[in-house]
Design a protein around this motif. Structure first.
Motif, PDB file in Angstrom:
ATOM      1  N   ASN A 132       0.822  -1.212   0.000  1.00  7.06           N
ATOM      2  CA  ASN A 132       0.000   0.000   0.000  1.00  7.06           C
ATOM      3  C   ASN A 132       0.854   1.259   0.000  1.00  7.06           C
ATOM      4  N   THR A 133       2.091   1.150   0.443  1.00  2.23           N
ATOM      5  CA  THR A 133       2.963   2.329   0.510  1.00  2.23           C
ATOM      6  C   THR A 133       4.065   2.306  -0.539  1.00  2.23           C
ATOM      7  N   GLY A 134       3.999   1.382  -1.505  1.00  2.19           N
ATOM      8  CA  GLY A 134       5.031   1.303  -2.537  1.00  2.19           C
ATOM      9  C   GLY A 134       5.609  -0.104  -2.610  1.00  2.19           C
ATOM     10  N   SER A 135       6.700  -0.251  -3.346  1.00  5.36           N
ATOM     11  CA  SER A 135       7.296  -1.583  -3.478  1.00  5.36           C
ATOM     12  C   SER A 135       8.348  -1.809  -2.401  1.00  5.36           C
ATOM     13  N   THR A 136       8.533  -3.078  -2.055  1.00  2.96           N
ATOM     14  CA  THR A 136       9.578  -3.425  -1.100  1.00  2.96           C
ATOM     15  C   THR A 136      10.917  -3.367  -1.811  1.00  2.96           C
ATOM     16  N   ILE A 137      11.960  -3.071  -1.108  1.00  4.07           N
ATOM     17  CA  ILE A 137      13.281  -2.967  -1.735  1.00  4.07           C
ATOM     18  C   ILE A 137      14.299  -3.906  -1.103  1.00  4.07           C
ATOM     19  N   GLN A 138      13.931  -4.582  -0.025  1.00  2.62           N
ATOM     20  CA  GLN A 138      14.895  -5.448   0.645  1.00  2.62           C
ATOM     21  C   GLN A 138      14.209  -6.735   1.068  1.00  2.62           C
ATOM     22  N   LEU A 139      14.830  -7.872   0.705  1.00  5.05           N
ATOM     23  CA  LEU A 139      14.356  -9.179   1.158  1.00  5.05           C
ATOM     24  C   LEU A 139      14.950  -9.396   2.543  1.00  5.05           C
ATOM     25  N   VAL A 140      14.107  -9.366   3.542  1.00  2.00           N
ATOM     26  CA  VAL A 140      14.569  -9.404   4.932  1.00  2.00           C
ATOM     27  C   VAL A 140      15.318 -10.697   5.241  1.00  2.00           C
ATOM     28  N   ASN A 141      14.859 -11.815   4.690  1.00  2.00           N
ATOM     29  CA  ASN A 141      15.510 -13.091   5.002  1.00  2.00           C
ATOM     30  C   ASN A 141      16.498 -13.520   3.909  1.00  2.00           C
ATOM     31  N   ASP A 142      17.075 -12.583   3.187  1.00  2.00           N
ATOM     32  CA  ASP A 142      18.067 -12.885   2.153  1.00  2.00           C
ATOM     33  C   ASP A 142      19.249 -13.711   2.686  1.00  2.00           C
ATOM     34  N   PRO A 143      19.778 -13.454   3.881  1.00  2.00           N
ATOM     35  CA  PRO A 143      20.895 -14.280   4.371  1.00  2.00           C
ATOM     36  C   PRO A 143      20.519 -15.765   4.511  1.00  2.00           C
ATOM     37  N   GLN A 144      19.270 -16.057   4.869  1.00  2.00           N
ATOM     38  CA  GLN A 144      18.843 -17.450   4.980  1.00  2.00           C
ATOM     39  C   GLN A 144      18.801 -18.122   3.602  1.00  2.00           C
ATOM     40  N   PHE A 145      18.344 -17.384   2.589  1.00  2.00           N
ATOM     41  CA  PHE A 145      18.347 -17.937   1.234  1.00  2.00           C
ATOM     42  C   PHE A 145      19.774 -18.174   0.749  1.00  2.00           C
ATOM     43  N   SER A 146      20.677 -17.311   1.111  1.00  2.00           N
ATOM     44  CA  SER A 146      22.078 -17.485   0.746  1.00  2.00           C
ATOM     45  C   SER A 146      22.648 -18.758   1.370  1.00  2.00           C
ATOM     46  N   LEU A 147      22.311 -19.008   2.623  1.00  2.00           N
ATOM     47  CA  LEU A 147      22.768 -20.236   3.298  1.00  2.00           C
ATOM     48  C   LEU A 147      22.189 -21.481   2.635  1.00  2.00           C
ATOM     49  N   ILE A 148      20.913 -21.424   2.276  1.00  2.00           N
ATOM     50  CA  ILE A 148      20.278 -22.565   1.595  1.00  2.00           C
ATOM     51  C   ILE A 148      20.937 -22.804   0.238  1.00  2.00           C
ATOM     52  N   GLU A 149      21.221 -21.732  -0.472  1.00  2.00           N
ATOM     53  CA  GLU A 149      21.888 -21.854  -1.766  1.00  2.00           C
ATOM     54  C   GLU A 149      23.255 -22.530  -1.609  1.00  2.00           C
ATOM     55  N   ASP A 150      24.013 -22.155  -0.604  1.00  2.00           N
ATOM     56  CA  ASP A 150      25.319 -22.779  -0.348  1.00  2.00           C
ATOM     57  C   ASP A 150      25.165 -24.266  -0.038  1.00  2.00           C
ATOM     58  N   ARG A 151      24.130 -24.615   0.716  1.00  2.00           N
ATOM     59  CA  ARG A 151      23.885 -26.029   1.031  1.00  2.00           C
ATOM     60  C   ARG A 151      23.608 -26.827  -0.239  1.00  2.00           C
ATOM     61  N   PHE A 152      22.796 -26.277  -1.157  1.00  2.00           N
ATOM     62  CA  PHE A 152      22.536 -26.956  -2.425  1.00  2.00           C
ATOM     63  C   PHE A 152      23.818 -27.113  -3.233  1.00  2.00           C
ATOM     64  N   LYS A 153      24.654 -26.090  -3.251  1.00  2.00           N
ATOM     65  CA  LYS A 153      25.912 -26.153  -4.002  1.00  2.00           C
ATOM     66  C   LYS A 153      26.809 -27.274  -3.480  1.00  2.00           C
ATOM     67  N   LYS A 154      26.805 -27.509  -2.180  1.00  2.00           N
ATOM     68  CA  LYS A 154      27.625 -28.581  -1.612  1.00  2.00           C
ATOM     69  C   LYS A 154      27.014 -29.960  -1.826  1.00  2.00           C
ATOM     70  N   PHE A 155      25.680 -30.027  -1.877  1.00  2.00           N
ATOM     71  CA  PHE A 155      24.980 -31.294  -1.990  1.00  2.00           C
ATOM     72  C   PHE A 155      24.934 -31.797  -3.427  1.00  2.00           C
ATOM     73  N   LEU A 156      24.680 -30.880  -4.375  1.00  2.00           N
ATOM     74  CA  LEU A 156      24.540 -31.233  -5.779  1.00  2.00           C
ATOM     75  C   LEU A 156      25.788 -30.845  -6.558  1.00  2.00           C
ATOM     76  N   LYS A 157      26.021 -31.520  -7.663  1.00  2.00           N
ATOM     77  CA  LYS A 157      27.166 -31.190  -8.507  1.00  2.00           C
ATOM     78  C   LYS A 157      26.711 -30.851  -9.909  1.00  2.00           C
ATOM     79  N   ASP A 158      27.608 -30.211 -10.672  1.00  2.00           N
ATOM     80  CA  ASP A 158      27.292 -29.816 -12.043  1.00  2.00           C
ATOM     81  C   ASP A 158      27.465 -30.979 -12.987  1.00  2.00           C
TER      82      ASP A 158
END
Length: 158
Positions: A132-158
Motif C-alpha cells: 500500500n505504501t510502494g514496493s519493497t526494496i529489501q528481502l529481509v531473510n536474504d541471508p537465509q536464502f544465501s545459506l540454503i543456496e550454499d547447502r545446495f551447491k555442496k549437496f549437488l554437482k554440475d
C-alpha cells in the motif's frame, strides 16, 4: 559390446566368475585391470558397462576394492557387484543420475537439478512486492536464502 555378448551366448562357451581385487580403472574406456584372489593371472580391460551410449548402469569400483568378475568367454570379462564404489551412474535415454563423493547429479537433457535450484533461489532473492505504501526494496531473510543456496551447491554437482 551387446552384440559380442549375444554372439558369444550362441557359441555355448561356459560362463564362470571369480573374485578379484581392482588394480586400476580406466574411466574413459570404462574398463578395469584386476588381480584374481585365487592367484591366477591378472585380468586386463574387464568391462565395467556393456552399452554406455544407449543408456546403462555404470558402477566404477574403487581401486583396491573387491569385485566379482563374470567371464562371458575366455577373453571377455565383465565386472559386477563391487565391494566399494567410486562412482555410480544410471542413464535412461536423456535422463542421468550420478553419485560420487562430491555429491549428486540429476540431469534431464541439458537441465540439472543444481542449476534449476540455483535459478529458483536467485529469482526468490530478487523478488519485489507492491504494498500500500510502494514496493519493497529489501528481502529481509536474504541471508537465509544465501545459506540454503550454499547447502545446495555442496549437496549437488554440475
Amino acid at each position: 559390446m551387446k552384440d559380442i555378448i549375444q554372439a558369444l551366448a550362441a557359441t555355448g562357451d561356459e560362463i564362470y566368475a571369480k573374485i578379484c581385487e581392482v588394480l586400476e580403472v580406466d574411466g574413459e574406456n570404462k574398463t578395469a585391470n584386476l588381480r584374481p584372489l585365487d592367484g591366477t593371472a591378472d585380468i586386463l580391460d574387464a568391462y565395467l558397462v556393456t552399452d554406455d551410449a544407449n543408456g546403462s548402469m555404470y558402477l566404477e569400483p574403487a581401486k583396491g576394492s573387491l569385485v566379482c568378475v563374470v567371464f562371458i568367454s575366455k577373453q571377455i570379462a565383465c565386472v559386477v557387484n563391487p565391494s566399494e564404489l567410486k562412482q555410480f551412474r544410471i542413464k535412461i535415454k536423456n535422463v542421468e543420475f550420478q553419485m560420487d563423493q562430491d555429491g549428486f547429479l540429476l540431469k534431464k537433457e541439458s537441465e540439472t537439478l543444481k542449476k534449476l535450484m540455483g535459478d529458483l533461489i536467485k529469482e526468490i532473492r530478487m523478488m519485489k512486492f507492491t504494498t500500500n505504501t510502494g514496493s519493497t526494496i529489501q528481502l529481509v531473510n536474504d541471508p537465509q536464502f544465501s545459506l540454503i543456496e550454499d547447502r545446495f551447491k555442496k549437496f549437488l554437482k554440475d
